[in-house]
Design a protein around this motif. Sequence first.
Motif, PDB file in Angstrom:
ATOM      1  N   PHE A 270       0.848  -1.196   0.000  1.00  0.00           N
ATOM      2  CA  PHE A 270       0.000   0.000   0.000  1.00  0.00           C
ATOM      3  C   PHE A 270       0.878   1.238   0.000  1.00  0.00           C
ATOM      4  CE2 PHE A 270       0.309  -1.676   4.336  1.00  0.00           C
ATOM      5  CZ  PHE A 270       0.966  -0.643   4.986  1.00  0.00           C
ATOM      6  N   ALA A 271       0.248   2.374  -0.249  1.00  0.00           N
ATOM      7  CA  ALA A 271       0.920   3.679  -0.160  1.00  0.00           C
ATOM      8  C   ALA A 271       0.220   4.470   0.934  1.00  0.00           C
ATOM      9  CB  ALA A 271       0.830   4.425  -1.488  1.00  0.00           C
ATOM     10  N   LEU A 272       0.989   5.131   1.780  1.00  0.00           N
ATOM     11  CA  LEU A 272       0.440   5.935   2.863  1.00  0.00           C
ATOM     12  C   LEU A 272       0.750   7.400   2.568  1.00  0.00           C
ATOM     13  CD1 LEU A 272      -1.062   5.675   5.550  1.00  0.00           C
ATOM     14  CD2 LEU A 272       1.140   5.505   6.684  1.00  0.00           C
ATOM     15  N   ASN A 273      -0.302   8.168   2.268  1.00  0.00           N
ATOM     16  CA  ASN A 273      -0.163   9.560   1.833  1.00  0.00           C
ATOM     17  C   ASN A 273      -0.941  10.517   2.723  1.00  0.00           C
ATOM     18  OD1 ASN A 273       1.360   9.154  -0.648  1.00  0.00           O
ATOM     19  ND2 ASN A 273      -0.489   8.167  -1.422  1.00  0.00           N
ATOM     20  N   ALA A 274      -0.264  11.574   3.172  1.00  0.00           N
ATOM     21  CA  ALA A 274      -0.901  12.637   3.956  1.00  0.00           C
ATOM     22  C   ALA A 274      -1.190  13.799   3.013  1.00  0.00           C
ATOM     23  CB  ALA A 274       0.019  13.084   5.084  1.00  0.00           C
ATOM     24  N   LEU A 275      -2.451  14.194   2.910  1.00  0.00           N
ATOM     25  CA  LEU A 275      -2.843  15.272   2.013  1.00  0.00           C
ATOM     26  C   LEU A 275      -2.630  16.614   2.710  1.00  0.00           C
ATOM     27  CD1 LEU A 275      -4.427  12.669   1.075  1.00  0.00           C
ATOM     28  CD2 LEU A 275      -5.963  14.266  -0.041  1.00  0.00           C
ATOM     29  N   ILE A 276      -1.781  17.446   2.090  1.00  0.00           N
ATOM     30  CA  ILE A 276      -1.384  18.724   2.678  1.00  0.00           C
ATOM     31  C   ILE A 276      -1.351  19.778   1.580  1.00  0.00           C
ATOM     32  CG2 ILE A 276       0.516  19.938   3.841  1.00  0.00           C
ATOM     33  CD1 ILE A 276       1.223  17.183   5.083  1.00  0.00           C
ATOM     34  N   GLU A 277      -1.812  20.982   1.896  1.00  0.00           N
ATOM     35  CA  GLU A 277      -1.717  22.076   0.941  1.00  0.00           C
ATOM     36  C   GLU A 277      -0.241  22.272   0.576  1.00  0.00           C
ATOM     37  OE1 GLU A 277      -3.178  22.139   3.958  1.00  0.00           O
ATOM     38  OE2 GLU A 277      -4.905  23.496   3.973  1.00  0.00           O
TER      39      GLU A 277
ATOM     40  N   HIS B  50       1.521  14.934  -6.786  1.00  0.00           N
ATOM     41  CA  HIS B  50       0.410  15.841  -7.105  1.00  0.00           C
ATOM     42  C   HIS B  50      -0.422  15.166  -8.182  1.00  0.00           C
ATOM     43  CE1 HIS B  50       2.450  19.122  -5.013  1.00  0.00           C
ATOM     44  NE2 HIS B  50       3.527  18.868  -5.724  1.00  0.00           N
ATOM     45  N   TYR B  51      -1.723  15.045  -7.940  1.00  0.00           N
ATOM     46  CA  TYR B  51      -2.602  14.518  -8.976  1.00  0.00           C
ATOM     47  C   TYR B  51      -4.045  14.790  -8.617  1.00  0.00           C
ATOM     48  CZ  TYR B  51      -2.485  10.293  -5.983  1.00  0.00           C
ATOM     49  OH  TYR B  51      -2.514   9.414  -4.940  1.00  0.00           O
ATOM     50  N   GLY B  52      -4.924  14.388  -9.485  1.00  0.00           N
ATOM     51  CA  GLY B  52      -6.344  14.614  -9.266  1.00  0.00           C
ATOM     52  C   GLY B  52      -6.718  16.059  -9.567  1.00  0.00           C
ATOM     53  N   ALA B  53      -7.898  16.433  -9.120  1.00  0.00           N
ATOM     54  CA  ALA B  53      -8.424  17.773  -9.390  1.00  0.00           C
ATOM     55  C   ALA B  53      -7.562  18.878  -8.792  1.00  0.00           C
ATOM     56  CB  ALA B  53      -9.850  17.882  -8.841  1.00  0.00           C
TER      57      ALA B  53
ATOM     58  N   LYS C  29      -4.317  18.980  -8.583  1.00  0.00           N
ATOM     59  CA  LYS C  29      -3.035  19.113  -9.290  1.00  0.00           C
ATOM     60  C   LYS C  29      -1.929  19.491  -8.312  1.00  0.00           C
ATOM     61  CE  LYS C  29      -5.183  19.820 -13.694  1.00  0.00           C
ATOM     62  NZ  LYS C  29      -5.457  18.478 -14.009  1.00  0.00           N
ATOM     63  N   GLU C  30      -1.145  20.550  -8.573  1.00  0.00           N
ATOM     64  CA  GLU C  30      -0.003  20.867  -7.717  1.00  0.00           C
ATOM     65  C   GLU C  30      -0.367  21.719  -6.494  1.00  0.00           C
ATOM     66  OE1 GLU C  30       3.833  21.586  -9.234  1.00  0.00           O
ATOM     67  OE2 GLU C  30       3.476  20.431 -11.054  1.00  0.00           O
ATOM     68  N   LYS C  31      -1.641  21.940  -6.262  1.00  0.00           N
ATOM     69  CA  LYS C  31      -2.052  22.739  -5.104  1.00  0.00           C
ATOM     70  C   LYS C  31      -2.143  21.930  -3.818  1.00  0.00           C
ATOM     71  CE  LYS C  31      -4.190  26.182  -7.932  1.00  0.00           C
ATOM     72  NZ  LYS C  31      -5.352  27.029  -8.155  1.00  0.00           N
ATOM     73  N   VAL C  32      -2.239  20.602  -3.960  1.00  0.00           N
ATOM     74  CA  VAL C  32      -2.274  19.702  -2.804  1.00  0.00           C
ATOM     75  C   VAL C  32      -1.197  18.645  -3.004  1.00  0.00           C
ATOM     76  CG1 VAL C  32      -3.636  17.981  -1.530  1.00  0.00           C
ATOM     77  CG2 VAL C  32      -4.720  20.091  -2.333  1.00  0.00           C
ATOM     78  N   ALA C  33      -0.426  18.399  -1.962  1.00  0.00           N
ATOM     79  CA  ALA C  33       0.628  17.387  -2.003  1.00  0.00           C
ATOM     80  C   ALA C  33       0.169  16.148  -1.247  1.00  0.00           C
ATOM     81  CB  ALA C  33       1.911  17.937  -1.383  1.00  0.00           C
ATOM     82  N   PHE C  34       0.431  15.004  -1.839  1.00  0.00           N
ATOM     83  CA  PHE C  34       0.185  13.721  -1.199  1.00  0.00           C
ATOM     84  C   PHE C  34       1.541  13.266  -0.657  1.00  0.00           C
ATOM     85  CE2 PHE C  34      -3.488  14.328  -3.657  1.00  0.00           C
ATOM     86  CZ  PHE C  34      -4.463  13.418  -3.330  1.00  0.00           C
ATOM     87  N   VAL C  35       1.848  13.690   0.565  1.00  0.00           N
ATOM     88  CA  VAL C  35       3.160  13.452   1.168  1.00  0.00           C
ATOM     89  C   VAL C  35       3.291  11.993   1.565  1.00  0.00           C
ATOM     90  CG1 VAL C  35       4.678  14.044   3.100  1.00  0.00           C
ATOM     91  CG2 VAL C  35       3.336  15.837   1.970  1.00  0.00           C
TER      92      VAL C  35
ATOM     93  N   SER D 144     -10.310  25.616  -0.395  1.00  0.00           N
ATOM     94  CA  SER D 144      -9.518  26.852  -0.441  1.00  0.00           C
ATOM     95  C   SER D 144      -8.228  26.651  -1.230  1.00  0.00           C
ATOM     96  CB  SER D 144      -9.225  27.320   0.979  1.00  0.00           C
ATOM     97  OG  SER D 144      -8.434  28.478   0.963  1.00  0.00           O
ATOM     98  N   ALA D 145      -7.587  25.515  -1.039  1.00  0.00           N
ATOM     99  CA  ALA D 145      -6.323  25.232  -1.731  1.00  0.00           C
ATOM    100  C   ALA D 145      -6.542  25.127  -3.240  1.00  0.00           C
ATOM    101  CB  ALA D 145      -5.697  23.941  -1.209  1.00  0.00           C
ATOM    102  N   ILE D 146      -7.574  24.398  -3.661  1.00  0.00           N
ATOM    103  CA  ILE D 146      -7.747  24.205  -5.104  1.00  0.00           C
ATOM    104  C   ILE D 146      -8.308  25.451  -5.798  1.00  0.00           C
ATOM    105  CG2 ILE D 146      -7.902  21.695  -4.941  1.00  0.00           C
ATOM    106  CD1 ILE D 146     -10.906  21.923  -5.381  1.00  0.00           C
ATOM    107  N   GLU D 147      -8.946  26.334  -5.034  1.00  0.00           N
ATOM    108  CA  GLU D 147      -9.458  27.570  -5.609  1.00  0.00           C
ATOM    109  C   GLU D 147      -8.421  28.688  -5.640  1.00  0.00           C
ATOM    110  OE1 GLU D 147     -12.934  28.288  -3.252  1.00  0.00           O
ATOM    111  OE2 GLU D 147     -14.048  26.645  -4.196  1.00  0.00           O
ATOM    112  N   ALA D 148      -7.335  28.505  -4.933  1.00  0.00           N
ATOM    113  CA  ALA D 148      -6.293  29.553  -4.859  1.00  0.00           C
ATOM    114  C   ALA D 148      -5.602  29.739  -6.192  1.00  0.00           C
ATOM    115  CB  ALA D 148      -5.281  29.221  -3.779  1.00  0.00           C
TER     116      ALA D 148
END
Length: 160
Positions: A44-51, A90-93, A95-101, A156-160
């Motif tokens: 599996f992959a363990l990803n923390a979603l962070i702006e 970075h992926y999905g809607a 894109k580069e505004k949210v990081a999957f750390v 807020s992140a994706i609208e910025a």
Amino acid sequence: MNDPKYFAKGRCTCGEIHYTVNCKPMFVHCCHCSWCQRETGSAFALNALIESERLGITKGVVEKVQTPSNSGVGQVIVRCPECQVALWSHYGAAKEKVAFVRVGTLDNPNVCPPDIHIYTSSKQSWVELSDIAAKAEDFYRRSELWPEECVRRYKSAIEA
């Protein structure tokens, strides 16, 4: 972690790249899809979603690699140019505004336990899941599981 102004610090294997995270993640995915299994060479992959604006590179210069993804849209994987460890994607809607750390690159991965196990329909049969985190056979609706504050942060992140 000695510096109280950061939620977490992380780095690659060789130490060329160091980074900081200045907030708790919006949500943490433990993804069991076959794509993540193949890509990581793990169960599996363990990803923390962070702006992305809440990540700071404190040492080195990262390399961005465009790779295919199961969605067909692709993803950008941020890697160390020396040891090639994947630090975040970075992926999905968003894109580069949210990081999957990648939680495993944090100095203390224990600060980011999974909030949900996703794509459990393709998890390895020997992986046993506890009742601590939510589970979804495929994906899920963010509005049904995320705390309201985190939904606002994401929007807020994706609208910025």
